[in-house]
Scaffold this motif. Structure first.
Motif, mmCIF file in Angstrom:
data_model
loop_
_atom_site.group_PDB
_atom_site.id
_atom_site.type_symbol
_atom_site.label_atom_id
_atom_site.label_comp_id
_atom_site.label_asym_id
_atom_site.label_seq_id
_atom_site.Cartn_x
_atom_site.Cartn_y
_atom_site.Cartn_z
ATOM 1 N N ILE A 69 0.843 -1.204 0.000
ATOM 2 C CA ILE A 69 0.000 0.000 0.000
ATOM 3 C C ILE A 69 0.875 1.249 0.000
ATOM 4 N N GLY A 70 0.523 2.202 -0.837
ATOM 5 C CA GLY A 70 1.264 3.451 -0.915
ATOM 6 C C GLY A 70 2.437 3.426 -1.862
ATOM 7 N N GLN A 93 5.408 -1.130 6.848
ATOM 8 C CA GLN A 93 4.628 -0.877 5.640
ATOM 9 C C GLN A 93 3.537 -1.936 5.492
ATOM 10 N N LYS A 94 2.361 -1.469 5.028
ATOM 11 C CA LYS A 94 1.211 -2.363 4.935
ATOM 12 C C LYS A 94 1.136 -3.033 3.571
#
Length: 880
Positions: A69-70, A93-94
């Motif tokens: 994600i991101g 971090q996801k």
């Protein structure tokens, strides 16, 4: 997903070639793997993060999406369900792991070390989806009747102005027809065919549980629309549900910070197909040919050569393109909607305001609508909740006094040699003063002003687990005003005054009507599961309804001065009229649901209605239904097939519904009307008169319906299929028998007609994912056949259609063409209309002599077509 040798080999080959296996259940295609995925695979050496994605049975999932994600990092899983990510990612971090048909899982990079296994659970969103049904909701998996629902996303994806038009093509068996493109026009809806001979054929529409007009709403305020097609689902609405039921649920607030959203669009509407008008020379030439063909002298003759030589001058000669002068090529339409939603733990609020505008195809023709909706929900105590719904709507329309439809008709049919505007700017005479351009621009206007306000308050108590008590009161006030001022215009030819049109002069008419509708409802429901296998839910309720209508109208003429358009300035007596009427209903309703072990389901529904439309003795009617379903997919013997079919259900239902909208508020009563003036001696007296006999024994029409359905879900919940077959027998339809002339009055209404609709609905939905793109495709196909089965010996024959036993209602009725006459000899030896051959020429249509009488007459008319739309189909594609 189970692996096979074929899929293993194919997947390995695709990966070796830098491709990823497509996400189909049995993928037979390959897609280029994302660049990041290839890079990770090439660099997957010393230091990487890795994991394995498994399904609910512990089997690897191929081509699941693993996205950081991101970032732009997104990789698919390989043939063994494995994936790798760059080791440079931070532990916090996801990562989102998803696959079609499964609930997505969000985790962190840190949790993926040491080849972590991530297990995905099948999504139950389709089966556990809550469907709005009569006086409540049910899980889709537990439905025993024919119910279909569309959500807000599907509705707002269509840039249309009315909810009825938005439903077009979204549901099987739901025929949405828009017969006009006029500003503010809406579509008519039929569910599973026409349902009556002379009564209402439209469905019952309920908005948040009460009757309303869904076309007056902003589509952005709608959360879902459910359509109850069969008796099992609609019987709880009893005497109003014979033609199906549409349930509209509006949006509500949630516990969140205040959120503001805007949805708007601006567009242009244009006619899809318009006839090309003939110019003056073409028109005159064709008319002269037509006259010659019937043996007459030409109308225009040498004038055609004059036009060719001199052209039109708009003084003596005209070449008018009425369509281009009057009708626009593009019409502006726009819609703007602003919503505010949010709330705390105790209060939720949803507020919406919208504006809609549509321009018409002729001058002085437009429509605009303003709406406000406010839904408030409050938690008063741990067991008591309250809600207040408020709706305010105002919509106005304008069109030429003579009507936009008639002006369009003139524009498409008027001769081009008729004048619209003279060279000096004055109005030409058109056709004996009828000049559609003048009518549209200066012939006066018609205005409509409609104000609609409603409020509903509800209390919901849950004193013990499983028990819900509910009480609500709703009131709606609808007012409609219209005024028409017909203005005059002067016409000229060659500079000379011809006439003032209309010759009757300026006139004005006004009308006003008001409807007040009140509804009170109390109900209780209790649900409980015993021994984890026996689920019961019982619902019982009581409802009262009251409708009050009032209105008046007035008209006058003789307005002599420009700009003075009010009644006080009229010099000629007019007319005035009015009406007042009331309608009341009392209803008791109930429903019982029983489900055993999520396999066997039964539902019993009934409603007992009493209506003031009928006299004592015929006032009450009972409308029951029974339905059952069997979830075969839950049986033990089906376990081996559950891998392919996650849901397989058979449904069946039978019930009786009613149609109460059968001709006014007092169809049983003898009504008196003004106009019965008479002479007595030497004096002329005013009086009242009855025009039609009354029948106190009439009651509502009834519909007996059978429905058999099949639902199944397969291919890892990618493919949903629903099929229904139904038979709908409409009984006791109202009709009138011919009365002898000596009676002197029209025949009374009688319950004396039967009709049948039977058909099937098929809906197929496929949903999948390619990379980061989710897509779906829904195909809908339905068939309905209509046949009149009993008219008690009657038949109705009109100019071009008929109603007779054994044929569809309003069947086209006329002569059968049998080619064209080729010669005078053929005309002399073939039957013609009424035996009159003197006006028949070669090239005329030849008709079949069906009764072999050697003459063409009314006895040669026959059934030449079914006006009912039989097959309906649609295909809806979505991607995001």
């Amino acid at each position: 997903m189970k692996k096979t040798d074929l899929s293993n080999s194919l997947a390995k080959l695709c990966l070796a070639m830098g491709l990823m296996l497509g996400p189909g259940a049995w993928a037979a295609y390959a897609l280029p793997a994302p660049a990041e995925a290839q890079q990770v695979r090439n660099d997957a050496g010393a230091s990487t993060l890795s994991g394995t994605v498994l399904d609910e049975n512990g089997e690897p999932i191929i081509s699941a999406s693993v996205k950081v994600i991101g970032t732009n990092i997104s990789v698919p899983t390989d043939i063994d369900g494995k994936f790798t990510l760059p080791s440079s990612l931070k532990p916090d971090q996801k990562v989102e792991i998803s696959y079609v048909g499964y609930l997505p899982v969000t985790t962190t990079v840190g949790s993926l070390r040491n080849n972590a296994a991530v297990r995905l659970s099948p999504t139950a969103e389709n089966l556990d989806e809550l469907i709005v049904v009569g006086y409540g909701t049910q899980k889709k998996v537990n439905l025993t009747g024919a119910v279909q629902q569309v959500n807000a996303k599907e509705l707002t994806a269509r840039s249309v102005n009315s909810a009825s038009v938005a439903l077009q093509g979204l549901m099987g068996g739901v025929n949405v027809t828009q017969s006009s493109g006029a500003p503010g026009s809406v579509a008519s809806i039929q569910i599973r065919g026409v349902g009556s001979l002379n009564s209402s054929t439209g469905p019952l529409v309920l908005i948040d549980g009460v009757e309303g007009d869904m076309n007056s709403m902003d589509i952005n305020t709608i959360e879902s629309i459910s359509v109850l097609k069969d008796a099992a689902s609609a019987a709880i609405y009893g005497s109003k549900s014979s033609n199906g039921v549409i349930l509209v649920t509006t949006k509500r607030g949630t516990e969140s910070r205040a959120q503001v959203s805007y949805n708007g669009w601006v567009g242009l509407r244009t006619p899809t197909e318009m006839p090309r008008p003939a110019n003056a020379i073409e028109f005159m030439t064709l008319m002269d040919h037509a006259m010659k063909n019937v043996g007459n002298e030409p109308i225009y003759g040498d004038m055609i050569d004059t036009y060719r030589e001199l052209g039109a001058d708009n003084v003596y000669r005209y070449d008018t393109n009425w369509r281009d002068l009057i009708m626009k090529d593009n019409m502006l339409t726009t819609n703007h909607s602003i919503s505010i939603t949010g709330g705390s733990k105790s209060i939720h609020q949803y507020i919406n305001g919208s504006y809609n505008y549509e321009d018409g195809i002729v001058p002085n023709n437009n429509f605009n609508r303003f709406t406000i909706r406010s839904n408030t929900d409050a938690t008063l105590t741990s067991w008591l909740r309250a809600s207040v719904n408020l709706g305010v709507r105002r919509y106005n329309g304008e069109q030429p006094a003579n009507g936009a439809t008639s002006i369009i008709g003139y524009a498409l049919t008027f001769s081009p040699v008729l004048g619209a505007r003279n060279a000096d700017g004055t109005w030409a005479d058109g056709q004996q003063g009828i000049n559609p351009l003048a009518m549209a621009e200066v012939g006066g206007t018609s205005h409509s002003d409609n104000n609609d306000t409603d409020i509903k308050g509800t209390l919901i108590a849950t004193p013990i687990d499983g028990l819900e008590l509910q009480a609500s009161y709703y009131t709606r006030r609808y007012e409609s005003k219209s005024d028409v001022f017909t203005d005059t215009y002067d016409t000229y030819t060659a500079g000379n005054f011809v006439m003032t049109y209309p010759a009757s002069g300026r006139s004005r008419s006004e009308s006003w009507s008001r409807t007040i509708y009140n509804q009170f409802n109390v109900q209780a429901s209790y649900e409980k599961t015993f021994n984890e296998k026996h689920y019961f839910k019982v619902l019982a309720g009581f409802q009262t309804e009251e409708t009050k209508d009032k209105g008046f109208n007035a008209s006058a003429g003789g307005f002599s001065y420009d700009g003075y358009t009010q009644f006080m300035n009229s010099s000629r007596n007019g007319s005035i009229g009015g009406y007042w009427q009331e309608l009341a209903m009392v209803s008791y309703y109930g429903r019982l649901n029983y489900i055993y072990d999520s396999k066997y389901m039964i539902e019993l529904t009934g409603r007992y209605d009493g209506s003031s439309r009928f006299v004592k003795g015929n006032r009450w009617g009972f409308f029951p239904s029974v339905s059952a379903a069997w979830r075969i997919s839950q049986e033990n013997f089906f376990e081996s097939a559950r891998e392919y079919f996650s849901n397989l259900k058979l449904r069946a239902s039978y019930g009786t519904l009613g149609n109460q909208n059968i001709g006014g508020y007092y169809p049983y009563a003898l009504t008196l009307s003004p106009g019965g003036n008479y002479w007595a001696g030497e004096k002329y007296h005013t009086g009242i008169i009855a025009y039609q006999l009354a029948n106190r024994d009439i009651s509502w029409e009834k519909s007996h319906q059978i429905n058999v359905g099949l639902d199944f879900t397969t291919l890892n919940q990618r493919l949903d299929v629903t099929f229904d077959y139904y038979v709908r027998n409409i009984k006791s339809m109202l009709q009138t028998f011919p009365a002898p002339y000596y009676v002197g009055l029209g025949a009374p209404w009688q319950n004396a007609g039967d009709m049948r609709n039977n058909g099937w609905d098929l809906s197929i939905t496929y949903r999948d994912r390619i990379g980061n793109v989710n897509f779906s495709a829904t195909a809908i196909l339905s068939d309905v056949k209509n046949k009149v089965t009993d008219l008690y010996g009657n038949k109705y024959i009109y100019a071009d259609h008929t109603i007779q036993v054994g044929h569809p209602i309003n069947s086209w009725y006329g002569y059968v063409a049998d080619g064209y006459f080729q010669s005078k000899e053929e005309i002399d030896n073939y039957p013609v209309y009424n035996g009159d051959r003197k006006n028949i020429r070669p090239g005329f249509i030849r008709f079949k002599d069906i009764d072999d009488s050697k003459s063409i007459d009314d006895n040669d008319k026959t059934f030449i077509g079914d006006p009912q739309q039989r097959y309906l189909f649609s295909l809806n594609l979505n991607a995001q």
